[in-house]
Design a protein around this motif. Structure first.
Motif, short mmCIF file in Angstrom:
data_model
loop_
_atom_site.label_atom_id
_atom_site.label_comp_id
_atom_site.label_asym_id
_atom_site.label_seq_id
_atom_site.Cartn_x
_atom_site.Cartn_y
_atom_site.Cartn_z
N ILE A 21 -9.74 3.52 -8.61
CA ILE A 21 -8.62 2.74 -9.11
C ILE A 21 -8.46 2.90 -10.62
CG2 ILE A 21 -8.67 1.03 -7.23
CD1 ILE A 21 -9.87 -0.95 -9.19
N ILE A 47 -6.01 -12.11 -9.03
CA ILE A 47 -5.11 -10.99 -9.29
C ILE A 47 -3.82 -11.54 -9.90
CG2 ILE A 47 -6.09 -9.48 -7.51
CD1 ILE A 47 -3.51 -10.08 -5.85
N HIS A 91 -2.40 -2.72 -11.68
CA HIS A 91 -3.09 -2.44 -10.41
C HIS A 91 -3.84 -3.65 -9.88
CE1 HIS A 91 -2.28 1.72 -11.65
NE2 HIS A 91 -2.28 1.95 -10.35
N LYS A 92 -4.00 -4.66 -10.73
CA LYS A 92 -4.68 -5.89 -10.30
C LYS A 92 -3.62 -6.83 -9.71
CE LYS A 92 -6.64 -9.46 -12.63
NZ LYS A 92 -7.43 -10.20 -13.63
N SER A 93 -3.02 -6.40 -8.61
CA SER A 93 -1.85 -7.11 -8.08
C SER A 93 -1.77 -6.88 -6.57
CB SER A 93 -0.60 -6.51 -8.71
OG SER A 93 -0.52 -5.13 -8.34
N THR A 117 -12.07 -14.95 -8.69
CA THR A 117 -11.44 -13.73 -8.18
C THR A 117 -9.94 -13.83 -8.33
OG1 THR A 117 -10.78 -14.53 -6.02
CG2 THR A 117 -13.03 -13.83 -6.21
N GLY A 168 -1.10 -3.36 -5.90
CA GLY A 168 -2.27 -2.52 -6.14
C GLY A 168 -3.28 -2.62 -5.00
N VAL A 169 -3.37 -3.80 -4.41
CA VAL A 169 -4.38 -4.06 -3.39
C VAL A 169 -3.95 -3.51 -2.01
CG1 VAL A 169 -5.31 -6.01 -2.05
CG2 VAL A 169 -5.49 -6.02 -4.55
N THR A 186 -11.77 -3.92 -11.91
CA THR A 186 -12.34 -3.44 -10.64
C THR A 186 -13.01 -4.61 -9.92
OG1 THR A 186 -12.76 -1.38 -11.80
CG2 THR A 186 -13.82 -1.64 -9.66
N ASP A 200 -12.23 -7.89 -10.14
CA ASP A 200 -11.25 -8.83 -9.58
C ASP A 200 -10.55 -8.26 -8.35
OD1 ASP A 200 -11.50 -11.18 -11.00
OD2 ASP A 200 -10.05 -10.64 -12.56
N VAL A 201 -10.21 -6.98 -8.40
CA VAL A 201 -9.54 -6.34 -7.25
C VAL A 201 -10.48 -6.38 -6.04
CG1 VAL A 201 -8.79 -4.09 -6.35
CG2 VAL A 201 -8.02 -4.85 -8.62
N THR A 202 -11.72 -6.00 -6.25
CA THR A 202 -12.66 -5.94 -5.13
C THR A 202 -12.98 -7.34 -4.60
OG1 THR A 202 -13.65 -4.02 -6.20
CG2 THR A 202 -14.91 -5.02 -4.40
#
Ligand SMILES: NC(=O)c1ccc[n+]([C@@H]2O[C@H](COP(=O)([O-])OP(=O)(O)OC[C@H]3O[C@@H](n4cnc5c(N)ncnc54)[C@H](O)[C@@H]3O)[C@@H](O)[C@H]2O)c1
Ligand SMILES: [Zn+2]
Length: 357
Positions: A62, A138, A68-70, A136, A73-74, A100, A102-104
């Motif tokens: 990523i 996004i 991308h933190k959205s 966590t 993006g997910v 990375t 927060d996305v995960t």
């Protein structure tokens, strides 16, 4: 004895392991079916080192950007996981910084009503702060961190060797962020920080020690107030003023440095309100100055700054909600009026930062 920190959580206890070779430890830990989510930049920098983890596993790279933190993006990541047979008993392995993470964490919390995840934080901010605490989030459109919850990883592998590729500004930003833990903790804690901050700025052994101590301070607080409903609020010290600096400069001033300036502003307002004396404020500033020394502080137009400051979702009415201090280790939430005195402090502070006083 293992070098570790165990954090009690509503989910189950989780562990930070301080290691010198996280990829090797992770290679022993990773199982068939686990999927890796890795910051592309980190993968390019550390491909060889990460080889034992990425070979034979589903790897998703990523781009570490707020875009991308959205949801958007997910979405392709979740699709990829489902299409490739990722199951509830498999784990997500995050390798990268706060984005990375927060996305995960967000995906782990919603996929199949929750799957386990493991985190290898690769930059200073994620090693000294965000890797614990369960948050966590996004983004939703332009609104930052609006969607998410609390979902800690099972295991965090903290490895200082990944910090070698960070530039000086990121080290300074991490040390700015860490300062707030020591200031909020106690006079004794801040004295330790004061003594070693210069060595840490030079990436000496003190840097590792400060990372551990920051996490130990944060651990004690999140075990009291994991869901940030009361006592944990004091960790917003420097953050309201700091977020507005980040917002104003469009992240030109990075988070930890903005927080360092923000704490100094909170202290100046605390002096104005008779909560602390000038001497203490100068003592703290002279240490924070070492951290922000090389930063060129931009011209700030006060009215626009205040507009941004007021946007903080926790504000009510015309006052602003900030953390002030009655002394080292004695921070508290207050609402203060945006009056002449308040504005005059902001003007003085910004001028001093620009002139590097
Ligand atoms: N969940 C939480 O508790 C929490 C707490 C604080 C911040 N955050 C979020 O984290 C994000 C900011 O975190 P961040 O600054 O770690 O962001 P980030 O993940 O974008 O990392 C910053 C930059 O460092 C790079 N990088 C990472 N490791 C590196 C390495 N070893 N060498 C060289 N470059 C490296 C990344 O590619 C990126 O360009 C924000 O979105 C913020 O909201 C989350
Ligand atoms: Zn912060």
């Amino acid at each position: 004895m293992k070098d570790e920190l165990i954090i009690q959580s509503y989910r189950k206890p989780y562990q930070v392991l301080f290691v010198e070779d996280a990829p090797a430890v992770l290679a022993g830990e990773i199982r068939e079916g686990d999927a890796v989510i890795v910051d592309r930049k980190v993968l390019n920098l550390y491909r060889q080192k990460l080889e034992p983890i990425i070979e034979d596993h589903l790897v998703m790279e990523i781009e570490a950007t707020e875009d991308h933190k959205s949801y958007d993006g997910v979405r392709p990541l979740i699709q990829n996981l489902i299409e490739n047979g990722f199951k509830k008993n498999h784990r997500l392995i995050a390798i990268g910084g706060g984005i990375t993470q927060d996305v995960t964490a967000f995906m782990a919390s919603i996929l199949y009503r929750g799957v386990n995840w493991i985190f290898l934080p690769t930059n200073l901010l994620s090693q000294c702060d965000s890797c614990i605490g369960s948050k966590t989030s996004i983004n939703f459109g332009n609104y930052k961190n609006q969607i998410g919850g609390f979902y800690p990883p099972q295991l965090i592998l903290s490895d200082p060797s990944f910090l070698d590729t960070l530039d000086d500004r990121e080290i300074r930003s991490g040390l700015g962020e860490m300062a707030h833990y020591f200031l909020v903790e106690s006079e004794e804690a801040f004295s330790r920080y004061e003594q070693v901050v210069e060595e840490a700025l030079e990436r000496g052994p003190a840097l590792k020690e400060l990372i551990r101590e920051s996490l130990a301070i944060k651990k004690r607080m999140i075990e009291r107030d994991e869901f940030d409903e009361g006592p944990r609020n004091v960790f917003n010290y420097g953050h309201s003023f700091g977020h507005a600096i980040e917002g104003y400069t469009q992240y030109e001033i990075p988070h930890g440095l903005a927080v360092a300036f923000g704490m100094d502003i909170a202290n100046a307002q605390s002096v104005r309100l008779g909560l602390i004396d000038e001497k203490l404020r100068h003592r703290v500033r002279s240490t924070l100055c070492k951290v922000w020394k090389t930063v060129d502080f931009p011209e700030i137009e006060i009215e626009r700054y205040i507009t941004i400051l007021r946007k903080d979702k926790k504000n009510v009415g015309t006052d602003v909600r900030v953390i002030l201090t009655r002394g080292l280790g004695d921070m508290y939430i207050d609402r203060i009026a945006v009056d002449e005195g308040f504005v005059s402090i902001l003007e003085t502070c910004f001028k001093e930062y620009q002139e590097k006083l």
